[in-house]
Enzyme design. Structure first.
Site, PDB file in Angstrom:
ATOM      1  N   VAL A   1     -27.859 -78.488  41.954  1.00  0.00           N
ATOM      2  CA  VAL A   1     -27.810 -77.954  40.596  1.00  0.00           C
ATOM      3  C   VAL A   1     -26.584 -78.517  39.899  1.00  0.00           C
ATOM      4  O   VAL A   1     -25.470 -78.443  40.429  1.00  0.00           O
ATOM      5  CB  VAL A   1     -27.725 -76.403  40.601  1.00  0.00           C
ATOM      6  CG1 VAL A   1     -27.522 -75.871  39.193  1.00  0.00           C
ATOM      7  CG2 VAL A   1     -28.985 -75.805  41.219  1.00  0.00           C
TER       8      VAL A   1
ATOM      9  N   ALA B   1     -21.092 -78.662  39.787  1.00  0.00           N
ATOM     10  CA  ALA B   1     -22.389 -78.777  40.455  1.00  0.00           C
ATOM     11  C   ALA B   1     -22.312 -78.081  41.805  1.00  0.00           C
ATOM     12  O   ALA B   1     -21.226 -77.693  42.256  1.00  0.00           O
ATOM     13  CB  ALA B   1     -22.744 -80.249  40.656  1.00  0.00           C
ATOM     14  N   LYS B   2     -23.420 -77.920  42.445  1.00  0.00           N
ATOM     15  CA  LYS B   2     -23.442 -77.414  43.818  1.00  0.00           C
ATOM     16  C   LYS B   2     -24.748 -77.833  44.451  1.00  0.00           C
ATOM     17  O   LYS B   2     -25.764 -77.983  43.763  1.00  0.00           O
ATOM     18  CB  LYS B   2     -23.340 -75.889  43.823  1.00  0.00           C
ATOM     19  CG  LYS B   2     -22.793 -75.328  45.111  1.00  0.00           C
ATOM     20  CD  LYS B   2     -21.291 -75.440  45.134  1.00  0.00           C
ATOM     21  CE  LYS B   2     -20.734 -75.017  46.476  1.00  0.00           C
ATOM     22  NZ  LYS B   2     -19.258 -75.026  46.433  1.00  0.00           N
ATOM     23  N   GLY B   3     -24.716 -78.042  45.773  1.00  0.00           N
ATOM     24  CA  GLY B   3     -25.925 -78.393  46.486  1.00  0.00           C
ATOM     25  C   GLY B   3     -26.112 -77.472  47.670  1.00  0.00           C
ATOM     26  O   GLY B   3     -25.165 -76.790  48.091  1.00  0.00           O
TER      27      GLY B   3
END
Ligand code: NAD
Length: 424
Positions: free
Chosen positions: A68, A113-115
Site C-alpha cells: 500500500v 508505504a507499507k507491505g
C-alpha cells in the site's frame, strides 16, 4: 469545522482508528481544507498479489501479499514489509499512512508505504522464505524502485530478506540497484548505525523532553517495556547518558532493580540465552504489566501496540512517556495522560530515527559512497533534535499535546505540498 467521517469511537480501539482520530483532531486545528482531507485519508495505491510457492515438501502453497502506498507526494514512498499471520489490508493501510506522517515529521523527502505477506515466518525454512521474498519482489517489480517505492524490514523480515529483494530486483533490471531497499546487510550497502538508529532517536528525544521538564538525566529513573532492537538500544544509550534504568521487560516478564540494572549485562545475558531474559540475575522478577505503573520519571514503551489504554492510563506514574514502539497509546488514553500532566513524545516523532537512517542508507547508495558511523549518528541526532524542537514549538503555538503537534507538522507539510503541486 467538522469532517464528514468522524473516527469511530468504540470500546476496543485499533491502530487505524487511533491514528484517524488524531489525524482528524490535527486537521481541525490546522483548519485543513475538506478536499485535501479527503485526499490524505485514502492511500494513493493498494496492490494485492497472489504468490504461489513450492514448499520444501513439494506442495504448492498460495500466499497473499500486499503493498500500500499511502502518499508519494513528498518523494518516493518508504515503508517496511511485514510477514505475519495477522497481516491484513486494513493494517497495512494504517501502517502506510503512519509512515507518511513519520517521514514528514522528521522532514525527509519520502512518502509513506507499507507491505505485508500473510504467512508464518517462524515455521518456514530459509529456502521457503527466499522463494516467497523473490516472488513478492517479482510481483511488485513495477511498484518498487529507488525513485518510486523503497521497502525495508518490518516484523518477520530483516537484512536477509532485504538482500534477496535487492538481488531479485537487480536481476530483473540487469544491474545492481541497491537503493531499491534499505535495511540491507552493511556489505550490500546497508548503513552503519542503522541497527541502533531507532533506539538512538528515542534517547535523543527523551533527553530533549527531559530538558523541557527540567529533569536531570543523572537523577532520573526509567522503565523500558520490550527489550528487542528498539528497547535494548534505547536502554543502553539512555544508561550511557546517566539515566538509571530500574526496570526492563520482554514478553516473558519484567525485571526490577531499584539501584539500576546493568544494561550491558542484560544485553549480554539475552544474547547468550536465545534472546530471552529468563534467569537474568541482575534484577528481581515482576509481573510484566506492572512495569507500566512504576513510579519512575521516564517510561519507554518499546514492545507492541495498544499497551496504554483507557483502562490503565490513570495508573501511569511516569512524568514522561517516550514511545519507542508504534501505537503504544490508544487515542482515548491520550486525554487521560494529558489530564494527569504526563508528557508523551509520540511514536511518529520518537521512533523516527530508524527511517531517518534508512533515508541515509538510500542517500549513500545513490551517491555510491559510504559514511562513517560517526557521521550517520551526528546527522540523525541533529534531525531528531530539530524535529523535536519543531514539534514542541508547534505544541506551544496551537496549545495542543506533542502528539497532536506532530500530526499538525506532518499534515501541514503534506497538505501544502499537495496544494502547491496541484494537478487534481
Ligand atoms: P523486536 O521484535 O526486536 O522486540 C520486541 C520486544 O518486545 C521483545 O523483547 C519482546 O520480547 C517484547 N515483547 C513482545 N510482546 C511484549 C509484551 N506484551 N510485553 C512486554 N514485552 C513484549 O521489535 P523492535 O524492532 O524492537 O520493535 C519494537 C516496536 O518498535 C514495534 O512496535 C515496532 O513496530 C517499533 N519500531 C521499530 C523500529 C525498528 O527500527 N526496529 C522502528 C520504528 C518502530
Amino acid at each position: 469545522m467538522s469532517y464528514i467521517e468522524p473516527a469511530p469511537i468504540k470500546d476496543k480501539e485499533n491502530p487505524l482508528e487511533s491514528m484517524m482520530s488524531r489525524f482528524q483532531i490535527a486537521a481541525e486545528h490546522l483548519g485543513l481544507n475538506q478536499q485535501i482531507y479527503n485526499v490524505l485519508k485514502s492511500p494513493v495505491k493498494q496492490v494485492i498479489v497472489t504468490l504461489p510457492i513450492t514448499m520444501d515438501n513439494g506442495q504448492i502453497e498460495v500466499f497473499e501479499g500486499y503493498r500500500v502506498i499511502h502518499s508519494n507526494i513528498l518523494g518516493p514512498s518508504k515503508g517496511g514489509i511485514r510477514m505475519d499471520m495477522d497481516v491484513n489490508l486494513d493494517e497495512v493501510k494504517a501502517l502506510a499512512a503512519w509512515m507518511t506522517w513519520k517521514c514528514a515529521v522528521v522532514d525527509i523527502p519520502f512518502g509513506g508505504a507499507k507491505g505485508g505477506i500473510k504467512c508464518d515466518p517462524g515455521i518456514m525454512s530459509a529456502g521457503e522464505m527466499e522463494r516467497l521474498t523473490r516472488s513478492y519482489t517479482m510481483a511488485l517489480q513495477e511498484i518498487f524502485g529507488p525513485d518510486r517505492d523503497i521497502p525495508a524490514p518490518d516484523m518477520g523480515t530483516g537484512p536477509r530478506e532485504m538482500a534477496w529483494l535487492m538481488d531479485q530486483y537487480s536481476r530483473s533490471y540487469g544491474m545492481t540497484i541497491n537503493a531499491v531497499v534499505t535495511g540491507k546487510p552493511v556489505v550490500l550497502g546497508g548503513s552503519l548505525g542503522r541497527t541502533e538508529a531507532t533506539g538512538r532517536g528515542v534517547m535523543v528525544t527523551a533527553l530533549a523532553a527531559m530538558e523541557k521538564l527540567k529533569l536531570n538525566p543523572f537523577k532520573a529513573t526509567c522503565a523500558v517495556q520490550g527489550f528487542g532492537n528498539v528497547g535494548s538500544w534505547a536502554a543502553l544509550l539512555l544508561d550511557e547518558r546517566g539515566v538509571k534504568i530500574v526496570a526492563l521487560s520482554d514478553i516473558s516478564q519484567a525485571y526490577y532493580n531499584e539501584k539500576g540494572i546493568n544494561i550491558s549485562d542484560a544485553v549480554a545475558y539475552q544474547q547468550a540465552h536465545k534472546g530471552s531474559l529468563i534467569g537474568f540475575s541482575g534484577a528481581e522478577v515482576m509481573p510484566a504489566d506492572e512495569l507500566l505503573f512504576l513510579d519512575v520519571d521516564v517510561l519507554v514503551p518499546a514492545a507492541v501496540e495498544d499497551v496504554i489504554t483507557v483502562h490503565n492510563a490513570k495508573d501511569i506514574k511516569a512524568r514522561l512517556i517516550v514511545e519507542g514502539s508504534n501505537g503504544p497509546t490508544s487515542a482515548k488514553a491520550d486525554k487521560i495522560l494529558n489530564d494527569l500532566g504526563i508528557l508523551s513524545v509520540p511514536d511518529i516523532l520518537a521512533n523516527a530515527g530508524g527511517v531517518t537512517v534508512s533515508y541515509f542508507e538510500w542517500v549513500q547508495n545513490r551517491l555510491g559512497y559510504k559514511w562513517t558511523g560517526e557521521r550517520v549518528n551526528r546527522r540523525s541526532d541533529r534531525i531528531m533534535k530539530d524535529a523535536f524542537n519543531n514539534v514542541y514549538e508547534t505544541a506551544l503555538q496551537y496549545d495542543v499535546s506533542l502528539r497532536i503537534a506532530a500530526y499538525i507538522v506532518a499534515i501541514d507539510k503534506v497538505a501544502k505540498t499537495y496544494t502547491f503541486r496541484g494537478g487534481f
